[in-house]
Design a protein around this motif. Structure first.
Motif, PDB file in Angstrom:
ATOM      1  N   PRO A 191     -17.611  -4.696 -36.343  1.00 47.29           N
ATOM      2  CA  PRO A 191     -17.351  -3.523 -37.165  1.00 47.29           C
ATOM      3  C   PRO A 191     -16.516  -3.801 -38.417  1.00 47.29           C
ATOM      4  O   PRO A 191     -16.505  -2.997 -39.336  1.00 47.29           O
ATOM      5  CB  PRO A 191     -16.620  -2.564 -36.221  1.00 47.29           C
ATOM      6  N   SER A 192     -15.805  -4.946 -38.451  1.00 44.63           N
ATOM      7  CA  SER A 192     -14.955  -5.264 -39.598  1.00 44.63           C
ATOM      8  C   SER A 192     -14.698  -6.764 -39.648  1.00 44.63           C
ATOM      9  O   SER A 192     -14.918  -7.481 -38.670  1.00 44.63           O
ATOM     10  CB  SER A 192     -13.617  -4.529 -39.485  1.00 44.63           C
ATOM     11  N   VAL A 193     -14.201  -7.215 -40.793  1.00 45.18           N
ATOM     12  CA  VAL A 193     -13.823  -8.619 -40.930  1.00 45.18           C
ATOM     13  C   VAL A 193     -12.667  -8.944 -39.985  1.00 45.18           C
ATOM     14  O   VAL A 193     -12.624 -10.034 -39.408  1.00 45.18           O
ATOM     15  CB  VAL A 193     -13.442  -8.940 -42.390  1.00 45.18           C
ATOM     16  N   ASP A 194     -11.736  -8.015 -39.792  1.00 46.97           N
ATOM     17  CA  ASP A 194     -10.626  -8.242 -38.865  1.00 46.97           C
ATOM     18  C   ASP A 194     -11.126  -8.451 -37.438  1.00 46.97           C
ATOM     19  O   ASP A 194     -10.685  -9.366 -36.741  1.00 46.97           O
ATOM     20  CB  ASP A 194      -9.632  -7.082 -38.905  1.00 46.97           C
ATOM     21  N   ALA A 195     -12.051  -7.613 -36.999  1.00 45.84           N
ATOM     22  CA  ALA A 195     -12.606  -7.769 -35.649  1.00 45.84           C
ATOM     23  C   ALA A 195     -13.367  -9.087 -35.532  1.00 45.84           C
ATOM     24  O   ALA A 195     -13.299  -9.762 -34.497  1.00 45.84           O
ATOM     25  CB  ALA A 195     -13.530  -6.595 -35.324  1.00 45.84           C
TER      26      ALA A 195
END
Length: 125
Positions: free
Chosen positions: A60-64
């Motif tokens: 869902p995101s670059v962080d995830a």
């Protein structure tokens, strides 16, 4: 690139890397000390993709995405600013750019626990 997460048990991640693109759309290729590709992280607006072991997975995101690979969410987007010598603020992280001219960058996550220490050595190529 080295990352140490003070979890129980502690986690360590070490890899060579090549970062291309920009904060909005880019790629981070991670390699072993022998040069084999460990993983390729790609992102663009609305998509974060991991290519590893012949498979692709979306996040869902670059962080995830970075958390799935390294064990903690590394502020990949901030890396671009940090590598330009800009001390971009990231909640929970402290960056030290004092040795950037010598090809070294250090960032430490102090919150949320567990703490993490990111060290990058640039080869100049």
């Amino acid at each position: 690139m080295g990352l140490v997460v003070a979890s129980e048990p502690p986690q360590q991640f070490h890899a060579g890397f090549e970062l291309t693109g920009n904060e909005q759309s880019g790629e981070l290729q991670l390699t072993s000390p022998l040069g084999s590709i460990l993983a390729v992280l790609q992102w663009r607006p609305g998509q974060a993709l991991l290519r590893q072991d012949g498979e692709s997975r979306e996040y869902p995101s670059v962080d995830a995405l970075s958390a799935a690979v390294t064990g903690t969410a590394v502020p990949v987007r901030a890396l671009f600013a940090w590598l330009r010598g800009e001390p971009e603020s990231v909640e929970g992280w402290q960056v030290n750019l004092d040795q950037l001219a010598q090809g070294r960058l250090q960032a430490r996550r102090i919150a949320p626990p567990p703490t993490a220490d990111l060290r990058i050595i640039l080869d100049g190529s």
